[in-house]
Design an enzyme around this catalytic site. Structure first.
Site, mmCIF file in Angstrom:
data_model
loop_
_atom_site.group_PDB
_atom_site.id
_atom_site.type_symbol
_atom_site.label_atom_id
_atom_site.label_comp_id
_atom_site.label_asym_id
_atom_site.label_seq_id
_atom_site.Cartn_x
_atom_site.Cartn_y
_atom_site.Cartn_z
ATOM 1 N N ASP A 286 0.862 -1.166 0.000
ATOM 2 C CA ASP A 286 0.000 0.000 0.000
ATOM 3 C C ASP A 286 0.910 1.231 0.000
ATOM 4 O O ASP A 286 2.120 1.124 0.171
ATOM 5 C CB ASP A 286 -0.961 -0.025 1.201
ATOM 6 C CG ASP A 286 -2.193 0.846 0.934
ATOM 7 O OD1 ASP A 286 -3.208 0.659 1.607
ATOM 8 O OD2 ASP A 286 -2.125 1.711 0.035
HETATM 9 C C1 GLC Z 1 -4.335 4.370 -0.319
HETATM 10 C C2 GLC Z 1 -5.211 3.227 0.089
HETATM 11 C C3 GLC Z 1 -5.299 2.127 -0.918
HETATM 12 C C4 GLC Z 1 -5.206 2.740 -2.309
HETATM 13 C C5 GLC Z 1 -3.787 3.277 -2.447
HETATM 14 C C6 GLC Z 1 -3.571 3.955 -3.815
HETATM 15 O O1 GLC Z 1 -3.614 4.836 0.784
HETATM 16 O O2 GLC Z 1 -4.966 2.618 1.353
HETATM 17 O O3 GLC Z 1 -6.526 1.433 -0.714
HETATM 18 O O4 GLC Z 1 -5.464 1.778 -3.296
HETATM 19 O O5 GLC Z 1 -3.446 4.178 -1.412
HETATM 20 O O6 GLC Z 1 -4.350 5.076 -3.920
#
Ligand code: GLC
Length: 749
Positions: A286
């Protein structure tokens, strides 16, 4: 007989073809890997954001020249937040036309509930219990996203959660693993279709692996510390279902699980996902979660975090910029075996081959397709369909609903009544501001009633609808008197209250589950002058509204329903669509009851008892305000003749029930089947959803429904992670929600 043989031969042929294709792809990957330098391999594991939509803490240096250089030298395997056929083509050309091997990038984006045409937030869609409509909703999102150059979505989010304080409950399928599994499969199939190489399908991503929804006290990013039984029986099943459905990628989670951050968690990513489940896709971190292991006090520095992440099976680094910095020296020093790098790169290349990017890196970059497909009328129709099906009727005393279509004075009151943004929900990244149909606009489509409108309390929007510019008024009561005045003159008052679009979602946990700001005060002020109130809730999480439940005759849960929100709500309020939604998550009486959920354990001191020594609160009942699976209709349904067969030799049980529409309008009912394993080697919940059927019945019509229970439904995971089916007595409960059911039992030998 002949037909059967033909079908079998055809199936065998298809299996052989796909195996041959897989072998060919693996050979292509081998050949490419053999040509790649260590730096080029590491480049595939690096993902940068395009900063079109920062969805995480953007790095201080922003979008520097160095990033462009990295793309041109093959040091970037993927980008996120670049959208538009033209923009994606430009970035793709940088990589393909300049780097030594011309390996195409994969472009990811949070296509969580629609792309431009926005559909209901996932929690709302879960309330439809309509798997086909949910799959179609993901299909439409994939068509629009792929037309805009994208080939990967960071969805479905399959985190089970029992805590409405957590802002991201809006993004998932609620509290139940069985419903969560069914919806995970539907969304993966919707996004990926039957052919990932088609230019209107996109790779999906099961996230956030794992237990993110069990953040302590519902505080986002907080510690998750849960037992193995909850991990194996509640948290993991939807991820396994997504993997079995062929989800192309996984994303790990920010939280630590039982002391080990998910990003560095060998048990989760290597032992379970890539080991036991033999998962062949790749895992993206993430946003910045690799770096965050330093804050977790699990890594000393970026070098150590990179080593922990790769060794734990995190294949791609989203916005930590650590893999490009450290992996080369970690491999050269022997801290990371190059075989682990090869495994990660193989998985990433496999997804790119499956998407057809090596055949044509620009196949998703057709501006004509983009122009014709974005906001297509078919997509609007599909968004309206799923929006109507997601609405849950919570109360309808005295048949206040459906409303007469003419001759009435209707007052529309509340900060969300005219709001064209909040219905787009939190993950509206690609959609355009103010494009949702508001409740007022939906009601105006019915011209024969007299409408008056007043916000009552203001929804304050800044120069843009960017999250930090939106707030519900908390101290200005000047609009209340006008609202009360129009309420006084009205036959019916429709109050549109709840949360604005950014009061749920990532980083939006709340410690209170009441109506934010001055809305409760407004509701009570209007109630004093007119009791004929229909409360339309627009919110991204279960709310605790005991006063409203006690006083307001009609309550409709309308979540955040996306672009077609206002039309869906109006068609339900006027009875042109008979509401059929059922809650995918328990609504508490009070935030103090949270976490509260239907599939709880009995404990050694169940109640109620007329003494104090049992599991309860002294100031609240144990029961929720509205239970899991609950939802009313404009008609009524009756369940009779529950019949349970004896288990067959292969331990299959058939359950039959007669369902009748006893009202005078057609309607849909979600018949739900729950079981209870009375005695087991690991305690089992007092009930578990193990089947459901959404059935449409005309007034007076009856239908016999048949559910089949097999070992797949009757077993559970023990604390060693082994799936077991144990002999003993089982209860069966069938009904229209998790509380009002017909009950029976059987014994499994
Ligand atoms: C965010 C979220 C994740 C998302 C990623 C890209 O922090 O936790 O669900 O897909 O970053 O935007």
């Amino acid at each position: 007989m002949k037909k059967g043989i033909f079908t079998l031969l055809a199936a065998l042929l298809l299996v052989n073809i796909s195996m041959a294709q897989n072998d060919a792809t693996e050979a292509q990957i081998d050949a490419l890997l053999a040509k790649m330098t260590l730096e080029e391999k590491i480049g595939q594991m690096n993902q940068y954001s395009g900063f079109f939509d920062a969805t995480g803490p953007a790095p201080a240096e922003g979008y520097t020249k160095e990033r462009y250089e990295h793309i041109k030298t093959g040091m970037v395997g993927s980008m996120l937040n670049v959208r538009g056929a033209k923009e994606v083509r430009a970035m793709q050309e940088l990589a393909v036309e300049n780097s030594r091997l011309g390996i195409p990038m994969i472009f990811g984006f949070d296509v969580i509930h629609g792309f431009k045409t926005t559909t209901p937030i996932p929690l709302a869609e879960a309330a439809s219990w309509d798997l086909e409509a949910i799959e179609q909703s993901a299909r439409v999102a994939a068509i629009e996203a792929s037309a805009a150059g994208l080939n990967w979505t960071f969805a479905p989010m399959v985190d089970i959660s029992r805590d409405a304080r957590w802002g991201r409950v809006m993004e998932g399928a609620g509290e139940d693993p069985y419903l969560g599994c069914m919806i995970a499969k539907a969304r993966v199939n919707g996004f990926q279709g039957q052919d990932l190489s088609a230019n209107n399908t996109i790779a999906a991503c099961a996230k956030h692996f794992a237990a993110y929804g069990f953040a302590e006290s519902g505080k986002d990013y907080n510690t998750a510390d849960i037992g193995l039984s909850t991990l194996y029986n509640v948290v993991l099943p939807p991820f396994k279902a997504a993997a079995e459905a062929g989800v192309a990628t996984f994303m790990n989670s920010f939280n630590e699980l039982n002391g080990i951050p998910a990003t560095g968690n060998v048990f989760l990513q290597r032992d379970i996902l890539k080991g036991e489940w033999a998962y062949k896709g790749f895992v993206v971190s993430d946003w910045g979660s690799i770096t965050e292991m330093i804050d977790h006090s699990y890594a000393e520095n970026g070098l150590h975090a990179s080593e922990l992440a790769v060794n734990a099976g995190s294949d791609m680094d989203m916005e930590s910029h650590l893999y490009v910095k450290h992996l080369k020296k970690l491999v050269e020093s022997g801290k990371i075996a190059e075989a682990k790098i090869d495994d990660a790169v193989r998985r990433i290349l496999r997804a790119k081959f499956q998407l057809g990017l090596f055949d044509d890196p620009y196949k998703y970059c057709d501006e004509t397709r983009e122009e014709t497909l974005i906001y297509h009328e078919d997509h609007m129709a599909s968004a309206l369909d799923i929006a109507k099906k997601s609405i849950v009727l919570l109360k309808n005393e005295g048949g206040l609903l459906p409303l007469p279509k003419e001759g009435k004075k209707i007052a529309l009151i509340g900060p969300l009544a005219e709001d064209k943004n909040s219905p787009l929900g939190n993950w509206r990244l690609a959609s355009d501001d103010h494009t949702a149909i508001s409740v007022v606009e939906g009601m105006q489509a019915y011209p024969s009633n007299e409408l008056t409108v007043s916000q009552g309390v203001a929804l304050i929007e800044g120069e843009t609808s960017f999250p930090s510019h939106v707030k519900l008024n908390e101290d200005d009561r000047s609009g209340m008197s006008k609202a009360v005045k129009i309420a006084k003159k009205a036959d019916v008052v429709i109050m549109v209250l709840g949360e604005h679009g950014f009061q749920s979602g990532e980083g939006r946990s709340r410690s209170n589950l009441g109506l934010p700001g001055l809305q409760q005060e407004l509701l009570e002020a209007v109630y004093k002058v007119n009791k004929n109130i229909v409360l339309v809730l627009m919110n991204g999480r279960p709310l605790a509204l005991p006063w409203a439940d006690d006083h307001i005759p009609a309550i409709v849960e309308a979540w955040q329903l996306g672009t077609q929100s206002g039309h869906a709500i109006a068609q339900v309020l006027y009875g042109d669509y008979n509401p059929s939604g059922k809650l995918p998550m328990t609504f508490p009486r009070d935030v103090g009851q949270v976490p509260i959920y239907y599939n709880y354990k009995n404990t050694g001191r169940p109640g109620p008892k007329n003494e104090v020594f049992w599991s309860h609160y002294t100031d609240q009942p144990n029961t929720p305000l509205y239970p899991f699976g609950y939802g009313l209709s404009y008609t009524s349904f009756e369940y009779t003749d529950l019949n349970i067969s004896d288990p067959t030799a292969d331990r299959t049980v058939e359950v039959n029930i007669t369902l009748k529409n006893t009202g005078n309008v057609e309607g849909e009912e979600v018949a739900q089947l729950y079981i209870r394993d009375r005695v087991a080697s690991v305690t089992r919940p007092v009930k578990e959803l193990k089947g459901f059927k959404k059935v449409e019945l005309k007034a007076g019509e009856s239908k016999t429904l048949t559910f089949t229970l097999t070992e797949k439904e009757l077993g559970f995971y023990n604390n060693e992670g082994k799936y077991v089916v144990e002999t003993g007595d089982f209860e069966v409960m069938v009904g229209g929600n998790s509380v009002e059911t017909l009950n029976g039992e059987f014994r499994l030998e």
